[in-house]
Design a protein around this motif. Structure first.
Motif, mmCIF file in Angstrom:
data_model
loop_
_atom_site.group_PDB
_atom_site.id
_atom_site.type_symbol
_atom_site.label_atom_id
_atom_site.label_comp_id
_atom_site.label_asym_id
_atom_site.label_seq_id
_atom_site.Cartn_x
_atom_site.Cartn_y
_atom_site.Cartn_z
ATOM 1 N N ASN A 1 5.630 -13.021 -3.046
ATOM 2 C CA ASN A 1 5.638 -13.802 -1.835
ATOM 3 C C ASN A 1 4.877 -12.566 -0.935
ATOM 4 O O ASN A 1 5.293 -11.019 -0.784
ATOM 5 N N MET A 2 3.760 -12.590 -0.337
ATOM 6 C CA MET A 2 2.927 -11.933 0.098
ATOM 7 C C MET A 2 2.772 -12.369 1.653
ATOM 8 O O MET A 2 2.966 -13.162 2.707
ATOM 9 N N ARG B 1 7.328 -8.786 -3.954
ATOM 10 C CA ARG B 1 7.079 -8.844 -2.636
ATOM 11 C C ARG B 1 6.951 -7.880 -2.006
ATOM 12 O O ARG B 1 6.293 -7.075 -2.270
ATOM 13 N N ILE B 2 5.060 -8.255 -1.293
ATOM 14 C CA ILE B 2 3.975 -7.507 -0.871
ATOM 15 C C ILE B 2 3.510 -7.380 0.315
ATOM 16 O O ILE B 2 3.904 -8.667 1.321
ATOM 17 N N LEU B 3 3.604 -6.694 1.581
ATOM 18 C CA LEU B 3 2.645 -6.455 2.491
ATOM 19 C C LEU B 3 1.676 -5.684 2.556
ATOM 20 O O LEU B 3 1.539 -4.659 2.544
ATOM 21 N N THR C 1 6.169 -4.107 -2.096
ATOM 22 C CA THR C 1 5.943 -2.900 -1.627
ATOM 23 C C THR C 1 4.459 -2.939 -0.790
ATOM 24 O O THR C 1 4.195 -4.234 -0.099
ATOM 25 N N ILE C 2 3.410 -1.812 0.279
ATOM 26 C CA ILE C 2 2.695 -1.798 1.116
ATOM 27 C C ILE C 2 1.738 -1.402 1.006
ATOM 28 O O ILE C 2 1.029 -0.444 0.033
#
Length: 267
Positions: free
Chosen positions: A43-44, A161-163, A190-191
């Protein structure tokens, strides 16, 4: 077998079958507290800078670069190559004074038509002048906090999950970004960063992102030194993130990497 014994066994079998049929739907329900949608490979959230330093041409470039990346055949091939063959994406804009807006709500991308729907929403937002309510300062902590809330609200589970924080500058408003960065890491997020600063500002913004913004397994910051490089960098970033989703996670972030410069991707 005949007589009362047969009738008794028949009735017991019927009761057992009825019990199975009644209870079967319970096994199809999601676990308590778990999202109800289909699982994705990742999910981004893409968080686009709308502070005063990002002019109309750069805002348009952000939208069109994201649109080009999402509809590129290499992106779709990477998505289909995942374990689930789909990713979740949401897009928000941010500036300061708690001004954020969800431009694209959570959408599953599994086919080209899904990506086209995201692109249509981006262009509709731009055509409507959706940025009018944003404020001039750059509050990256706001972007991080809003991104975490959006990821936590995703309607489907993900293995990663990525931001993504996209900006041309460093904080000049709000609290220290690393506070919200650390909270995001505690959520297992994770950013990554995409910096579109120019000239001598590039190393300054890169260092700020490395120290206060990015984090988590295989985190990176990618820079775009020219407007023309933005589209290629956006695609490269997406491909790196999808590839990283297939790697084993390292809770201590020891797998983090830095991508120091843009290099053209061969078609």
């Amino acid at each position: 077998m005949t007589g009362p014994l047969f009738r008794l066994l028949f009735r017991l079998s019927a009761l057992l079958l009825a019990a199975v049929c009644v209870s079967a739907p319970a096994f199809a329900q999601p676990l308590p507290g778990r999202p109800a949608g289909p699982e994705t490979d990742l999910n981004m959230v893409v968080a686009l800078d709308r502070s005063e330093s990002v002019d109309l041409a750069e805002r348009t470039a952000q939208n069109e670069s994201l649109a080009a990346a999402l509809t590129d055949p290499r992106f779709m091939a990477a998505v289909k190559g995942g374990w689930q063959g789909r990713i979740g994406i949401a897009v928000l804009t941010w500036s300061s004074f708690n001004r954020t807006q969800v431009v694209v709500p959570w959408t599953v991308i599994a086919e080209r038509r899904d990506a086209d729907a995201v692109v249509a929403a981006l262009r509709d937002y731009q055509a409507r002048g959706g940025d009018v309510e944003h404020r001039p300062q750059t509050d990256i902590a706001l972007a991080l906090g809003a991104g975490v809330e959006l990821l936590d609200a995703a309607p489907f589970p993900a293995t990663k999950r990525i931001l993504n924080v996209i900006s041309d500058g460093i904080d000049n408003f709000g609290r220290e970004a690393f506070v919200d960065r650390d909270e995001a890491l505690a959520h297992g997020i994770t950013i990554n960063g995409l910096v579109h600063a120019r000239g001598s500002a590039i190393p300054i913004v890169e260092r700020f992102f490395e120290r206060q913004v990015i984090g988590g397994p295989y985190a990176f910051v990618l820079s775009t030194p020219t407007p023309e490089s933005f589209t290629g960098a956006m695609l490269r970033k997406m491909l790196l993130e999808i590839a990283a989703a297939g790697r084993s996670s390292r809770p201590d972030g020891s797998g983090s990497l830095r991508v120091p410069a843009y290099r053209p991707m061969r078609g």
